[in-house]
Design a protein around this motif. Structure first.
Motif, PDB file in Angstrom:
ATOM      1  N   GLN A   4       1.507  -0.584   2.031  1.00 30.59           N
ATOM      2  CA  GLN A   4       0.476  -0.757   1.017  1.00 30.59           C
ATOM      3  C   GLN A   4       0.582   0.329  -0.049  1.00 30.59           C
ATOM      4  O   GLN A   4       0.714   1.519   0.260  1.00 30.59           O
ATOM      5  CB  GLN A   4      -0.911  -0.689   1.651  1.00 30.59           C
ATOM      6  CG  GLN A   4      -2.046  -1.109   0.730  1.00 30.59           C
ATOM      7  CD  GLN A   4      -2.013  -2.594   0.418  1.00 30.59           C
ATOM      8  OE1 GLN A   4      -1.816  -3.410   1.313  1.00 30.59           O
ATOM      9  NE2 GLN A   4      -2.185  -2.935  -0.851  1.00 30.59           N
ATOM     10  N   GLY A   5       0.555  -0.082  -1.325  1.00 30.26           N
ATOM     11  CA  GLY A   5       0.615   0.863  -2.428  1.00 30.26           C
ATOM     12  C   GLY A   5       2.013   1.268  -2.832  1.00 30.26           C
ATOM     13  O   GLY A   5       2.170   2.017  -3.807  1.00 30.26           O
ATOM     14  N   ARG A   6       3.026   0.765  -2.147  1.00 26.35           N
ATOM     15  CA  ARG A   6       4.402   1.138  -2.474  1.00 26.35           C
ATOM     16  C   ARG A   6       5.071   0.018  -3.267  1.00 26.35           C
ATOM     17  O   ARG A   6       4.776  -1.161  -3.090  1.00 26.35           O
ATOM     18  CB  ARG A   6       5.189   1.465  -1.205  1.00 26.35           C
ATOM     19  CG  ARG A   6       4.572   2.646  -0.464  1.00 26.35           C
ATOM     20  CD  ARG A   6       5.223   2.904   0.871  1.00 26.35           C
ATOM     21  NE  ARG A   6       6.545   3.495   0.720  1.00 26.35           N
ATOM     22  CZ  ARG A   6       7.323   3.812   1.767  1.00 26.35           C
ATOM     23  NH1 ARG A   6       6.908   3.581   3.001  1.00 26.35           N
ATOM     24  NH2 ARG A   6       8.497   4.365   1.563  1.00 26.35           N
ATOM     25  N   VAL A   7       5.971   0.414  -4.148  1.00 29.86           N
ATOM     26  CA  VAL A   7       6.696  -0.523  -5.007  1.00 29.86           C
ATOM     27  C   VAL A   7       8.152  -0.561  -4.559  1.00 29.86           C
ATOM     28  O   VAL A   7       8.807   0.488  -4.463  1.00 29.86           O
ATOM     29  CB  VAL A   7       6.598  -0.112  -6.488  1.00 29.86           C
ATOM     30  CG1 VAL A   7       7.426  -1.056  -7.357  1.00 29.86           C
ATOM     31  CG2 VAL A   7       5.141  -0.090  -6.942  1.00 29.86           C
ATOM     32  N   ALA A   8       8.645  -1.765  -4.294  1.00 29.90           N
ATOM     33  CA  ALA A   8      10.015  -1.926  -3.800  1.00 29.90           C
ATOM     34  C   ALA A   8      10.805  -2.825  -4.733  1.00 29.90           C
ATOM     35  O   ALA A   8      10.372  -3.945  -5.034  1.00 29.90           O
ATOM     36  CB  ALA A   8      10.000  -2.522  -2.401  1.00 29.90           C
ATOM     37  N   ILE A   9      11.949  -2.359  -5.189  1.00 24.20           N
ATOM     38  CA  ILE A   9      12.889  -3.188  -5.937  1.00 24.20           C
ATOM     39  C   ILE A   9      13.920  -3.720  -4.951  1.00 24.20           C
ATOM     40  O   ILE A   9      14.553  -2.946  -4.231  1.00 24.20           O
ATOM     41  CB  ILE A   9      13.589  -2.390  -7.050  1.00 24.20           C
ATOM     42  CG1 ILE A   9      12.571  -1.910  -8.088  1.00 24.20           C
ATOM     43  CG2 ILE A   9      14.666  -3.237  -7.721  1.00 24.20           C
ATOM     44  CD1 ILE A   9      13.178  -1.032  -9.167  1.00 24.20           C
ATOM     45  N   VAL A  10      14.076  -5.040  -4.919  1.00 28.52           N
ATOM     46  CA  VAL A  10      15.077  -5.658  -4.048  1.00 28.52           C
ATOM     47  C   VAL A  10      16.109  -6.344  -4.939  1.00 28.52           C
ATOM     48  O   VAL A  10      15.805  -7.340  -5.604  1.00 28.52           O
ATOM     49  CB  VAL A  10      14.443  -6.672  -3.080  1.00 28.52           C
ATOM     50  CG1 VAL A  10      15.521  -7.278  -2.175  1.00 28.52           C
ATOM     51  CG2 VAL A  10      13.355  -6.011  -2.239  1.00 28.52           C
ATOM     52  N   ALA A  76      10.252  -2.184 -14.033  1.00 23.54           N
ATOM     53  CA  ALA A  76       9.455  -1.917 -12.831  1.00 23.54           C
ATOM     54  C   ALA A  76       8.539  -0.721 -13.043  1.00 23.54           C
ATOM     55  O   ALA A  76       7.351  -0.744 -12.662  1.00 23.54           O
ATOM     56  CB  ALA A  76      10.379  -1.674 -11.640  1.00 23.54           C
ATOM     57  N   LEU A  77       9.062   0.315 -13.674  1.00 24.07           N
ATOM     58  CA  LEU A  77       8.244   1.508 -13.927  1.00 24.07           C
ATOM     59  C   LEU A  77       7.141   1.217 -14.936  1.00 24.07           C
ATOM     60  O   LEU A  77       6.005   1.689 -14.776  1.00 24.07           O
ATOM     61  CB  LEU A  77       9.139   2.643 -14.421  1.00 24.07           C
ATOM     62  CG  LEU A  77      10.063   3.235 -13.354  1.00 24.07           C
ATOM     63  CD1 LEU A  77      11.185   4.022 -14.001  1.00 24.07           C
ATOM     64  CD2 LEU A  77       9.286   4.131 -12.391  1.00 24.07           C
ATOM     65  N   ARG A  82       5.769   3.396 -10.801  1.00 16.58           N
ATOM     66  CA  ARG A  82       6.556   4.129  -9.813  1.00 16.58           C
ATOM     67  C   ARG A  82       7.517   3.165  -9.121  1.00 16.58           C
ATOM     68  O   ARG A  82       7.350   1.944  -9.190  1.00 16.58           O
ATOM     69  CB  ARG A  82       5.658   4.793  -8.770  1.00 16.58           C
ATOM     70  CG  ARG A  82       4.806   3.825  -7.974  1.00 16.58           C
ATOM     71  CD  ARG A  82       3.816   4.542  -7.048  1.00 16.58           C
ATOM     72  NE  ARG A  82       4.494   5.332  -6.029  1.00 16.58           N
ATOM     73  CZ  ARG A  82       4.445   6.676  -5.982  1.00 16.58           C
ATOM     74  NH1 ARG A  82       3.757   7.363  -6.873  1.00 16.58           N
ATOM     75  NH2 ARG A  82       5.085   7.337  -5.035  1.00 16.58           N
ATOM     76  N   VAL A  83       8.520   3.716  -8.455  1.00 13.85           N
ATOM     77  CA  VAL A  83       9.398   2.954  -7.569  1.00 13.85           C
ATOM     78  C   VAL A  83       9.561   3.783  -6.304  1.00 13.85           C
ATOM     79  O   VAL A  83      10.014   4.927  -6.360  1.00 13.85           O
ATOM     80  CB  VAL A  83      10.778   2.671  -8.204  1.00 13.85           C
ATOM     81  CG1 VAL A  83      11.689   1.986  -7.192  1.00 13.85           C
ATOM     82  CG2 VAL A  83      10.640   1.819  -9.457  1.00 13.85           C
ATOM     83  N   ASP A  84       9.177   3.217  -5.183  1.00 14.65           N
ATOM     84  CA  ASP A  84       9.246   3.934  -3.910  1.00 14.65           C
ATOM     85  C   ASP A  84      10.443   3.536  -3.067  1.00 14.65           C
ATOM     86  O   ASP A  84      10.935   4.340  -2.265  1.00 14.65           O
ATOM     87  CB  ASP A  84       7.968   3.659  -3.104  1.00 14.65           C
ATOM     88  CG  ASP A  84       6.724   4.090  -3.852  1.00 14.65           C
ATOM     89  OD1 ASP A  84       6.477   5.306  -3.918  1.00 14.65           O
ATOM     90  OD2 ASP A  84       6.016   3.219  -4.398  1.00 14.65           O
ATOM     91  N   ARG A 133       9.194  13.129  -6.002  1.00 10.41           N
ATOM     92  CA  ARG A 133       9.526  13.835  -4.764  1.00 10.41           C
ATOM     93  C   ARG A 133       9.283  12.945  -3.557  1.00 10.41           C
ATOM     94  O   ARG A 133       8.804  13.378  -2.498  1.00 10.41           O
ATOM     95  CB  ARG A 133       8.759  15.168  -4.663  1.00 10.41           C
ATOM     96  CG  ARG A 133       9.093  16.133  -5.800  1.00 10.41           C
ATOM     97  CD  ARG A 133       8.685  17.571  -5.486  1.00 10.41           C
ATOM     98  NE  ARG A 133       9.494  18.143  -4.413  1.00 10.41           N
ATOM     99  CZ  ARG A 133      10.701  18.686  -4.586  1.00 10.41           C
ATOM    100  NH1 ARG A 133      11.238  18.723  -5.811  1.00 10.41           N
ATOM    101  NH2 ARG A 133      11.356  19.184  -3.568  1.00 10.41           N
ATOM    102  N   SER A 134       9.704  11.693  -3.713  1.00 11.32           N
ATOM    103  CA  SER A 134       9.663  10.752  -2.594  1.00 11.32           C
ATOM    104  C   SER A 134      10.457   9.522  -2.972  1.00 11.32           C
ATOM    105  O   SER A 134      10.585   9.183  -4.152  1.00 11.32           O
ATOM    106  CB  SER A 134       8.224  10.352  -2.253  1.00 11.32           C
ATOM    107  OG  SER A 134       7.646   9.610  -3.304  1.00 11.32           O
ATOM    108  N   GLY A 135      10.999   8.865  -1.968  1.00  7.92           N
ATOM    109  CA  GLY A 135      11.719   7.624  -2.226  1.00  7.92           C
ATOM    110  C   GLY A 135      12.657   7.278  -1.087  1.00  7.92           C
ATOM    111  O   GLY A 135      13.088   8.146  -0.326  1.00  7.92           O
ATOM    112  N   THR A 136      12.954   5.987  -0.992  1.00  6.12           N
ATOM    113  CA  THR A 136      13.891   5.462   0.003  1.00  6.12           C
ATOM    114  C   THR A 136      14.873   4.547  -0.707  1.00  6.12           C
ATOM    115  O   THR A 136      14.463   3.624  -1.413  1.00  6.12           O
ATOM    116  CB  THR A 136      13.153   4.667   1.099  1.00  6.12           C
ATOM    117  OG1 THR A 136      12.244   5.523   1.785  1.00  6.12           O
ATOM    118  CG2 THR A 136      14.140   4.080   2.101  1.00  6.12           C
ATOM    119  N   ILE A 137      16.162   4.795  -0.517  1.00  5.61           N
ATOM    120  CA  ILE A 137      17.218   3.938  -1.051  1.00  5.61           C
ATOM    121  C   ILE A 137      17.999   3.391   0.135  1.00  5.61           C
ATOM    122  O   ILE A 137      18.483   4.158   0.976  1.00  5.61           O
ATOM    123  CB  ILE A 137      18.152   4.704  -1.998  1.00  5.61           C
ATOM    124  CG1 ILE A 137      17.370   5.213  -3.214  1.00  5.61           C
ATOM    125  CG2 ILE A 137      19.328   3.823  -2.442  1.00  5.61           C
ATOM    126  CD1 ILE A 137      18.175   6.123  -4.134  1.00  5.61           C
TER     127      ILE A 137
END
Length: 239
Positions: A4-10, A76-77, A82-84, A133-137
């Motif tokens: 919840q609250g996170r933005v994901a680019i697929v 997206a931004l 944001r992009v998480d 200062r956060s993110g997952t790739i």
């Protein structure tokens, strides 16, 4: 909802693993930005996610075009601030043949889709993740990014290179609390062109939903845990 609250680019969301990953992440609460070349498939995906109560937008993108990828990240931004999560799932084998039967254009297509697209997307999103200062790739490689297989040499080359790219990027980004995972799946029961295995063999393979659930797991790791590389295989097939 875990995302919840996170933005994901697929990226690569019009079919297979990318399609199911978008659905799984949306069900977990993420706002999904679905990207691929096929607009119609993206629009179907967004409608399905909305029907399940999730949130998604479609941004048609050719990952072999760096300007289109830059616009994807910028859009997206602009939309969400944001992009998480970035999932690099676009890929193509193109054909099965001895190396000498691949033309320059054949080779270029495989490398640009499987490797250059990941580079373009990571390059565009990394500055923003660093500032957050956060993110997952998460990069979707392949078992043949570890073990070369005859007659798909360009695909192997791209996926081997993706492994090195992921390792180097992970080392660069850890100080910023941004983490990179490269997943190395075996065969998945999806659009396996130009392979045409029979239905009995297909039933023994992983499904796109299986891989999507693994991706969700990586996105929801405890804050003290990282996974740099993750091989996953069908239980009954060694390929």
């Amino acid at each position: 909802m875990r995302l919840q609250g996170r933005v994901a680019i697929v990226i690569g969301a019009s079919s297979g693993v990318g399609y199911e990953t978008a659905r799984v992440l949306a069900r977990a609460g993420a706002t999904v930005v679905a990207a691929a070349r096929r607009r119609e498939r993206l629009e179907t995906l967004v409608s399905e996610i909305a029907g399940d109560g999730g949130k998604a937008v479609a941004i048609p993108t050719d990952v072999t075009d760096s300007e289109q990828v830059d616009r994807l990240i910028e859009s997206a931004l602009n939309l969400f601030g944001r992009v998480d999560i970035l999932i690099n799932s676009a890929g193509v084998t193109h054909k099965i043949a001895p190396l000498e039967q691949f033309s320059n254009d054949d080779f270029r297509l495989v490398i640009e889709t499987n490797l250059h697209g990941t580079f373009y997307a990571a390059r565009a999103v990394v500055p923003h993740m660093k500032r957050q200062r956060s993110g997952t790739i998460i990069n979707i490689a392949s078992r043949v990014g570890k073990v070369g297989v005859a007659n798909i040499a360009p695909f192997c080359a791209a996926k081997f290179a993706l492994d090195g790219l992921g390792q180097a990027l992970a080392a660069e980004l850890r100080p910023y609390n941004v983490f990179v995972t490269t997943i190395f799946p075996g065969l998945i029961n999806t659009e396996l062109e130009p392979l045409n295995p029979g239905e009995e063999f297909r039933r023994r393979l992983m499904t796109p939903v299986d891989v999507a659930e693994v991706i969700l797991w990586v996105c929801t790791l405890p804050p003290t845990v990282r996974v740099d590389e993750l091989p996953i295989m069908p239980r009954q097939v060694d390929m």
